[in-house]
Design an enzyme around this catalytic site. Structure first.
Site, PDB file in Angstrom:
ATOM      1  N   ARG A  80     -20.576  22.637  -4.576  1.00 31.04           N
ATOM      2  CA  ARG A  80     -19.898  21.896  -5.633  1.00 31.04           C
ATOM      3  C   ARG A  80     -19.697  20.454  -5.196  1.00 31.04           C
ATOM      4  O   ARG A  80     -19.635  20.173  -4.005  1.00 31.04           O
ATOM      5  CB  ARG A  80     -18.504  22.488  -5.884  1.00 31.04           C
ATOM      6  N   ARG A 128     -14.578  19.603   2.081  1.00 26.81           N
ATOM      7  CA  ARG A 128     -15.991  19.696   2.489  1.00 26.81           C
ATOM      8  C   ARG A 128     -16.371  21.139   2.785  1.00 26.81           C
ATOM      9  O   ARG A 128     -17.476  21.569   2.468  1.00 26.81           O
ATOM     10  CB  ARG A 128     -16.235  18.849   3.730  1.00 26.81           C
ATOM     11  N   ARG A 154       1.719   9.900   1.449  1.00 25.62           N
ATOM     12  CA  ARG A 154       2.813   9.188   2.114  1.00 25.62           C
ATOM     13  C   ARG A 154       3.569  10.067   3.094  1.00 25.62           C
ATOM     14  O   ARG A 154       4.274   9.572   3.962  1.00 25.62           O
ATOM     15  CB  ARG A 154       3.851   8.728   1.083  1.00 25.62           C
ATOM     16  N   ARG A 192      14.303   2.225  14.431  1.00 27.87           N
ATOM     17  CA  ARG A 192      14.798   2.606  15.778  1.00 27.87           C
ATOM     18  C   ARG A 192      14.558   1.465  16.774  1.00 27.87           C
ATOM     19  O   ARG A 192      15.429   1.126  17.579  1.00 27.87           O
ATOM     20  CB  ARG A 192      14.051   3.876  16.208  1.00 27.87           C
ATOM     21  N   ARG A 228     -31.663  15.690  -0.978  1.00 25.16           N
ATOM     22  CA  ARG A 228     -32.004  15.516   0.449  1.00 25.16           C
ATOM     23  C   ARG A 228     -31.637  16.749   1.265  1.00 25.16           C
ATOM     24  O   ARG A 228     -31.742  16.753   2.485  1.00 25.16           O
ATOM     25  CB  ARG A 228     -31.265  14.303   1.022  1.00 25.16           C
ATOM     26  N   LYS A 230     -28.561  18.358   1.218  1.00 24.23           N
ATOM     27  CA  LYS A 230     -27.155  18.524   1.587  1.00 24.23           C
ATOM     28  C   LYS A 230     -26.555  19.696   0.813  1.00 24.23           C
ATOM     29  O   LYS A 230     -26.920  19.949  -0.346  1.00 24.23           O
ATOM     30  CB  LYS A 230     -26.365  17.252   1.265  1.00 24.23           C
ATOM     31  N   ILE A 283       1.429   1.755   3.449  1.00 24.56           N
ATOM     32  CA  ILE A 283       0.253   2.621   3.637  1.00 24.56           C
ATOM     33  C   ILE A 283      -1.001   1.974   3.032  1.00 24.56           C
ATOM     34  O   ILE A 283      -2.107   2.436   3.272  1.00 24.56           O
ATOM     35  CB  ILE A 283       0.456   4.033   3.033  1.00 24.56           C
ATOM     36  N   ASP A 284      -0.815   0.914   2.235  1.00 23.06           N
ATOM     37  CA  ASP A 284      -1.965   0.283   1.578  1.00 23.06           C
ATOM     38  C   ASP A 284      -2.771  -0.618   2.523  1.00 23.06           C
ATOM     39  O   ASP A 284      -3.923  -0.922   2.250  1.00 23.06           O
ATOM     40  CB  ASP A 284      -1.508  -0.569   0.388  1.00 23.06           C
TER      41      ASP A 284
HETATM   42  P1  ATP Z   1       4.220  -0.758  -1.105  1.00 23.86           P
HETATM   43  O1  ATP Z   1       3.085  -1.607  -1.592  1.00 23.86           O
HETATM   44  O2  ATP Z   1       3.946  -0.174   0.223  1.00 23.86           O
HETATM   45  O3  ATP Z   1       4.685   0.233  -2.094  1.00 23.86           O
HETATM   46  P2  ATP Z   1       5.909  -3.085  -1.475  1.00 23.86           P
HETATM   47  O4  ATP Z   1       6.858  -3.724  -0.551  1.00 23.86           O
HETATM   48  O5  ATP Z   1       4.701  -3.899  -1.857  1.00 23.86           O
HETATM   49  O6  ATP Z   1       5.488  -1.720  -0.832  1.00 23.86           O
HETATM   50  P3  ATP Z   1       7.042  -3.361  -4.166  1.00 23.86           P
HETATM   51  O7  ATP Z   1       7.490  -2.316  -5.098  1.00 23.86           O
HETATM   52  O8  ATP Z   1       5.940  -4.261  -4.611  1.00 23.86           O
HETATM   53  O9  ATP Z   1       6.685  -2.611  -2.802  1.00 23.86           O
HETATM   54  O10 ATP Z   1       8.298  -4.305  -3.798  1.00 23.86           O
HETATM   55  C1  ATP Z   1       9.500  -3.748  -3.329  1.00 23.86           C
HETATM   56  C2  ATP Z   1      10.676  -4.551  -3.844  1.00 23.86           C
HETATM   57  O11 ATP Z   1      10.593  -5.910  -3.375  1.00 23.86           O
HETATM   58  C3  ATP Z   1      10.785  -4.693  -5.372  1.00 23.86           C
HETATM   59  O12 ATP Z   1      11.390  -3.565  -5.977  1.00 23.86           O
HETATM   60  C4  ATP Z   1      11.657  -5.926  -5.511  1.00 23.86           C
HETATM   61  O13 ATP Z   1      13.021  -5.615  -5.290  1.00 23.86           O
HETATM   62  C5  ATP Z   1      11.185  -6.795  -4.349  1.00 23.86           C
HETATM   63  N1  ATP Z   1      10.178  -7.760  -4.796  1.00 23.86           N
HETATM   64  C6  ATP Z   1       8.882  -7.535  -5.072  1.00 23.86           C
HETATM   65  N2  ATP Z   1       8.244  -8.650  -5.464  1.00 23.86           N
HETATM   66  C7  ATP Z   1       9.181  -9.637  -5.446  1.00 23.86           C
HETATM   67  C8  ATP Z   1       9.159 -11.033  -5.746  1.00 23.86           C
HETATM   68  N3  ATP Z   1       8.050 -11.637  -6.150  1.00 23.86           N
HETATM   69  N4  ATP Z   1      10.322 -11.720  -5.615  1.00 23.86           N
HETATM   70  C9  ATP Z   1      11.445 -11.116  -5.206  1.00 23.86           C
HETATM   71  N5  ATP Z   1      11.537  -9.795  -4.915  1.00 23.86           N
HETATM   72  C10 ATP Z   1      10.420  -9.065  -5.024  1.00 23.86           C
END
Ligand code: ATP
Length: 343
Positions: A182, A174, A276, A41, A231, A233, A146-147
């Site tokens: 547990r 919790r 996610r 957006r 302790r 808990k 999200i990583d």
């Molecule tokens: P997330 O980690 O959040 O899932 P990401 O962007 O790391 O996201 P990936 O599955 O690693 O997700 O990459 C997404 C897409 O990017 C792949 O399916 C591929 O099309 C492209 N891609 C990944 N690595 C490469 C690379 N080394 N060279 C070219 N294209 C790549």
């Protein structure tokens, strides 16, 4: 004035670069992350404001190879700000890893008259964007995963929501853990990065946090849980990152095999893709809006081959060379803090 599919428009003097760059496209790639919609957006509305035409590419690089590209208006991106996922769709695309695949993508971009591309995604997506840029096409990346494992941005779009989703599960477990005395375990997503597990574990008051960056053997996990009961808990909670060597599967099999000696059973909740799915938090919506605007501004300034991210609460551009293939470290002082808080 220029003619666009949405009528004629006057370009502001301050945005003279937009006169040179009339048409950009945006895509989302890799795993979806809450806030991606807000970023799309922001790209669309700031691009239109600057006098550009903005197109959306469906399903990430797969759509680029298919030529699945179409104009986006301000109204097309209305009502998506508060929604998780990505309305453009996302996909993993093996063909894009090949030179032939990327040449096909370039031909489609050219056919649609697109002069620059904004790639919203994580590590892999930005590696693909870097490859496309190295073939001579202007690309700017927006840090979204999200990583939170992307160098060049202290936080990435989606991670705050993911932490909050994990935290809600931890808080609920919790309650039941305390009622039944547990031990529970929550496994968070995050590939090889323990950031979400550490943050959610600390915010949720976990007794033990297990992350790939600081592995803890199963017998030490068991000992820490036993000590927590000793302790006084009433509950014992482990938060483990999926990428840890001793992840949920490993810990479960250890506890199953050693129940007589550990003295208690461990129950696991694997969050998986649930993590996610949340509606983006305010923090993710604001970050996405700032980074989306930052990507268009970078293109207007003539910058390309950079990742737009956040550092010291400022929107910053980092060259792809300093992002792709660079491991992002997590702050292990926080790991120690989580341990102390659990005592
Ligand atoms: P997330 O980690 O959040 O899932 P990401 O962007 O790391 O996201 P990936 O599955 O690693 O997700 O990459 C997404 C897409 O990017 C792949 O399916 C591929 O099309 C492209 N891609 C990944 N690595 C490469 C690379 N080394 N060279 C070219 N294209 C790549």
């Amino acid at each position: 004035m220029i003619d666009t599919p949405h009528g004629s428009r006057t370009i502001k003097r301050t945005h003279w670069k937009a006169w040179q760059m009339k048409r950009i496209a945006v895509l989302t790639s890799g795993g979806d992350a809450p806030g991606m919609n807000a970023a799309i957006r922001a790209v669309v509305r700031t691009g239109l404001e600057a006098g550009m035409d903005v197109s959306g590419v469906r399903d990430g690089y797969a759509g680029l190879l298919e030529g699945d590209i179409g104009y986006l208006s301000r109204r097309d991106v209305g009502g998506i700000l508060q929604k998780g996922g990505t309305f453009l769709g996302s996909a993993r695309c093996e063909a894009f890893r090949t030179v032939e695949g990327r040449e096909k993508a370039l031909a489609n971009l050219e056919r649609h008259g697109i002069e620059a591309l904004v790639v919203i995604g994580g590590n892999g997506s930005q590696a693909g964007a870097r490859d496309l840029w190295q073939m001579g096409f202007p690309v700017v990346g927006v840090a979204s995963t999200i990583d939170n494992d992307l160098a060049g941005s202290e936080v990435t779009i989606g991670v705050d929501t993911a932490i909050n989703v994990a935290l809600e599960a931890i808080d609920r477990l919790r309650v039941t853990a305390a009622s039944h005395r547990r031990a529970f375990m929550v496994e968070t997503m995050g590939r090889e990065c323990g950031y979400v597990a550490l943050m959610a574990g600390m915010a949720g008051g976990a007794e033990v946090v297990v992350i790939p960056e600081r592995e803890i053997p199963p017998e030490v996990v068991a000992q820490r849980l036993r000590e927590a009961y000793d302790r006084g808990k009433s509950h014992a909670l482990v938060v483990v990152a999926e990428g840890a060597r001793n992840n949920a599967a490993e810990l479960l099999s250890y506890f199953a095999a050693h129940q007589p000696s550990t003295g208690f059973a461990l129950r696991a909740t694997i969050l998986g893709h649930v993590q996610r799915g949340g509606a983006p938090t305010a923090s993710d919506r604001l970050l996405a809006t700032r980074l989306g605007e930052g990507a268009v501004s970078a293109l207007l300034r003539g910058e390309q081959g950079v990742l737009v991210g956040l550092r010291d609460d400022r929107v910053v551009m980092t060259p792809y060379d300093e992002v792709v293939g660079v491991k992002k470290e997590i702050d292990l002082d926080l790991f120690e803090l989580a341990r102390i808080m659990a005592l």
